[in-house]
Motif scaffolding. Structure first.
Motif, short mmCIF file in Angstrom:
data_model
loop_
_atom_site.label_atom_id
_atom_site.label_comp_id
_atom_site.label_asym_id
_atom_site.label_seq_id
_atom_site.Cartn_x
_atom_site.Cartn_y
_atom_site.Cartn_z
N GLY A 166 9.40 8.78 12.57
CA GLY A 166 9.62 7.52 11.60
C GLY A 166 9.03 6.16 11.84
N GLY A 167 8.60 5.52 12.92
CA GLY A 167 7.83 4.93 13.11
C GLY A 167 6.96 5.06 12.22
N THR A 168 5.89 5.55 12.21
CA THR A 168 4.59 6.24 11.46
C THR A 168 5.47 6.04 10.16
OG1 THR A 168 3.98 7.09 13.66
CG2 THR A 168 3.34 7.78 10.92
N ASN A 169 6.75 6.83 9.78
CA ASN A 169 6.83 6.72 8.85
C ASN A 169 7.14 5.99 7.92
OD1 ASN A 169 8.25 10.76 8.76
ND2 ASN A 169 6.54 9.93 8.24
N ALA A 170 8.34 5.18 8.64
CA ALA A 170 8.36 3.94 8.08
C ALA A 170 7.18 2.18 7.60
CB ALA A 170 9.44 2.56 8.79
N VAL A 171 6.03 2.80 8.82
CA VAL A 171 4.81 2.17 7.77
C VAL A 171 3.97 2.67 7.58
CG1 VAL A 171 2.58 1.11 9.11
CG2 VAL A 171 4.43 1.80 10.34
N GLY A 172 4.08 3.81 6.14
CA GLY A 172 3.44 4.09 5.70
C GLY A 172 3.92 4.54 4.45
N ASP A 173 5.61 4.49 4.41
CA ASP A 173 6.20 3.92 3.48
C ASP A 173 5.73 2.53 2.98
OD1 ASP A 173 7.01 6.84 3.62
OD2 ASP A 173 9.13 5.83 4.03
N ALA A 174 5.88 2.22 3.69
CA ALA A 174 5.70 0.30 3.74
C ALA A 174 4.22 -0.15 2.93
CB ALA A 174 6.04 -0.31 4.74
N PHE A 175 3.16 0.30 3.34
CA PHE A 175 2.27 0.49 3.05
C PHE A 175 2.04 0.27 1.90
CE2 PHE A 175 -1.73 2.97 2.19
CZ PHE A 175 -2.16 1.98 1.73
N ARG A 176 2.80 1.91 1.42
CA ARG A 176 2.32 2.51 0.14
C ARG A 176 3.23 1.75 -1.19
NH1 ARG A 176 2.23 6.98 3.06
NH2 ARG A 176 4.63 7.82 3.37
N HIS A 177 4.82 1.10 -0.62
CA HIS A 177 5.37 0.70 -1.18
C HIS A 177 4.49 -0.94 -2.06
CE1 HIS A 177 9.56 0.38 -2.86
NE2 HIS A 177 9.52 -1.47 -1.98
N ILE A 178 3.42 -1.38 -0.51
CA ILE A 178 2.57 -2.39 -1.55
C ILE A 178 1.71 -1.92 -2.70
CG2 ILE A 178 1.57 -4.75 -0.84
CD1 ILE A 178 3.16 -5.10 1.52
N ARG A 179 1.29 -1.21 -1.72
CA ARG A 179 0.17 -0.74 -2.28
C ARG A 179 0.09 0.09 -3.94
NH1 ARG A 179 -2.39 5.18 -0.89
NH2 ARG A 179 -0.47 5.52 -2.14
N ASP A 180 1.28 0.04 -4.03
CA ASP A 180 1.44 0.82 -5.88
C ASP A 180 2.41 -0.13 -6.56
OD1 ASP A 180 0.38 2.96 -4.85
OD2 ASP A 180 2.08 4.35 -4.12
N GLY A 181 2.66 -1.70 -6.55
CA GLY A 181 2.93 -2.63 -6.92
C GLY A 181 4.65 -2.99 -6.49
N TYR A 182 5.21 -2.64 -6.07
CA TYR A 182 6.99 -1.95 -6.12
C TYR A 182 7.33 -3.60 -5.21
CZ TYR A 182 6.50 2.18 -7.25
OH TYR A 182 6.81 3.47 -8.40
N ALA A 183 5.81 -3.71 -4.18
CA ALA A 183 7.00 -5.45 -2.94
C ALA A 183 5.44 -6.07 -3.38
CB ALA A 183 7.50 -4.70 -2.33
N GLU A 184 5.16 -6.97 -2.54
CA GLU A 184 4.35 -8.02 -2.37
C GLU A 184 4.07 -8.24 -1.09
OE1 GLU A 184 2.62 -9.23 -4.39
OE2 GLU A 184 4.23 -8.20 -6.10
N VAL A 185 5.58 -8.09 -0.05
CA VAL A 185 5.83 -8.47 1.16
C VAL A 185 6.81 -6.91 1.56
CG1 VAL A 185 6.55 -9.78 3.97
CG2 VAL A 185 5.26 -10.80 1.42
N MET A 186 6.14 -6.62 3.00
CA MET A 186 7.17 -5.86 3.67
C MET A 186 7.08 -5.58 5.50
SD MET A 186 8.51 -3.69 1.50
CE MET A 186 10.06 -2.43 2.20
N LEU A 187 8.56 -5.58 5.56
CA LEU A 187 8.04 -5.55 7.56
C LEU A 187 8.85 -4.86 7.74
CD1 LEU A 187 10.33 -8.82 9.53
CD2 LEU A 187 10.34 -6.06 10.19
N CYS A 188 7.79 -4.03 8.62
CA CYS A 188 8.48 -2.33 9.42
C CYS A 188 8.66 -2.00 10.11
CB CYS A 188 7.08 -1.77 7.85
SG CYS A 188 5.89 -1.27 8.05
N GLY A 189 8.82 -1.23 10.43
CA GLY A 189 8.20 -0.44 12.01
C GLY A 189 9.65 0.18 12.37
#
Length: 363
Positions: free
Chosen positions: A166-189
């Motif tokens: 779960g934690g690894t998936n959260a990190v990956g999802d947050a990364f892609r959320h910013i990378r693909d332009g949906y957000a500027e800042v994401m707190l994940c873990g």
């Protein structure tokens, strides 16, 4: 659309070896073991006696007694880790578009401690007498929601529930959320707190947990005498931001891309491609600087794959001497990974684990 650069601006953690990033890193370098006798409940009638508990944490002092009473322990730990992460990042929320700031924070099982407490109260007083806070305390996405409310993040707020990943998936999802332009800042873990009689009993019935008494011989996954895993609790948080933040802070972790691949045995080629992506975007001097000064470790979550990291690093330097495209380089890495994986695993499991087992018996 062009893929955007993502950077890590803050980190926070609460875990069995430390209640902050600095404590945890110091304990890891000192070889401290976070496993010990369970103190959160009476284990006299249970087979499992050891766990990795978070100790010495003043939850009421950090969160306030009134608020902490309304949270399950996994949410408490998540909020404390998130607080350190935000402080480390130094994010100026007043200057941010909070609609473009979000949270993806995982918990595999949510408020398990609250479930057990509510069940006991229901049996004693009737189930209509359980706490009105029970439902919001047990749902797995409550940590993510609490963090979003705490910092006013109005973007995506979500919880990945994929067990140990779960934690690894959260990190990956947050990364892609910013990378693909949906957000500027994401707190994940992710956060977890399931050292309870009911949870431990369930894992014990599955024959999944270590039932011995020696903390130093409890978590030994590649040893010939391994006999199960050890339950732990804690939380870890990262603050990701779009790459433009790299010019604003000196403490930023300057990574263009973040890849974490949970791999198992014959998926080494995928892992090495992910590692190569990191090496591709960082100059050789920067990699060596991180390795020498900050002891940067790229850790695959399943399987003894550290040797392949060095294979990949070697191929990276080969490309400096022999020009080749990324696709050609990735192809060579895939070939090297597949060729090296089977003998590495076989040697490690058959010989190294055997020698460790013999050594432990002699001692």
């Amino acid at each position: 659309m062009e893929k955007r650069r993502v950077v890590i601006t803050g980190m926070g953690t609460v875990n069995p070896v430390g209640n902050s990033v600095s404590e945890s890193w110091a304990a890891a370098k000192a070889g401290k073991c976070g496993i010990g006798p369970i103190t959160r409940y009476d284990t006299s009638n249970m087979r499992v006696k050891l766990a990795g508990e978070v100790r010495g944490l003043d939850v009421d002092g950090l969160l306030g007694r009134r608020e902490s009473k309304k949270m399950d322990r996994f949410t408490q730990l998540a909020l404390i880790a998130a607080e350190e992460c935000m402080a480390d990042a130094g994010l100026n929320r007043e200057a941010e578009d909070l609609d473009r700031c979000g949270v993806i924070f995982s918990s595999g099982i949510g408020g398990f401690e609250t479930v057990g407490q509510a069940y006991r109260r229901g049996e004693e007083r009737g189930y209509d007498a359980v706490s009105p806070f029970m439902i919001p305390m047990i749902i797995s996405n409550m940590a993510a929601g609490r963090i979003a409310i705490q910092y006013g993040f109005r973007g995506m707020s979500s919880c990945v529930v994929t067990a140990c990943a779960g934690g690894t998936n959260a990190v990956g999802d947050a990364f892609r959320h910013i990378r693909d332009g949906y957000a500027e800042v994401m707190l994940c873990g992710g956060g977890e707190a399931a050292i309870t009689p009911l949870a431990m009993g369930g894992f014990t019935a599955m024959k999944a947990l270590y039932e011995g008494q020696d903390p130093l011989r409890a978590s030994i996954p590649f040893d010939a005498e391994r006999s199960g895993f050890v339950m732990g609790e804690g939380a870890g948080a990262l603050l990701f931001a779009v790459g433009a933040y790299a010019s604003q802070q000196s403490s930023i972790l300057d990574l263009h891309y973040l890849y974490i691949y949970p791999i198992h045995y014959l998926t080494a080629s995928v892992s090495c491609i992910g590692l190569l992506e990191l090496m591709r975007v960082l100059p050789a001097s920067r990699i060596l600087s991180y390795l020498g000064q900050n002891s940067l470790v790229i850790m695959c979550t399943h399987g003894p794959m550290y040797v392949l990291y060095y294979v990949s690093l070697g191929m990276f330097f080969v490309r400096k001497l022999i020009p080749m495209t990324d696709s050609v380089l990735y192809g060579w890495i895939a070939v090297a990974a597949c060729a090296a994986e089977v003998p590495v695993i076989w040697i490690f499991n058959r010989y190294f684990s055997y020698l460790l087992g013999r050594k432990s018996k002699k001692s």
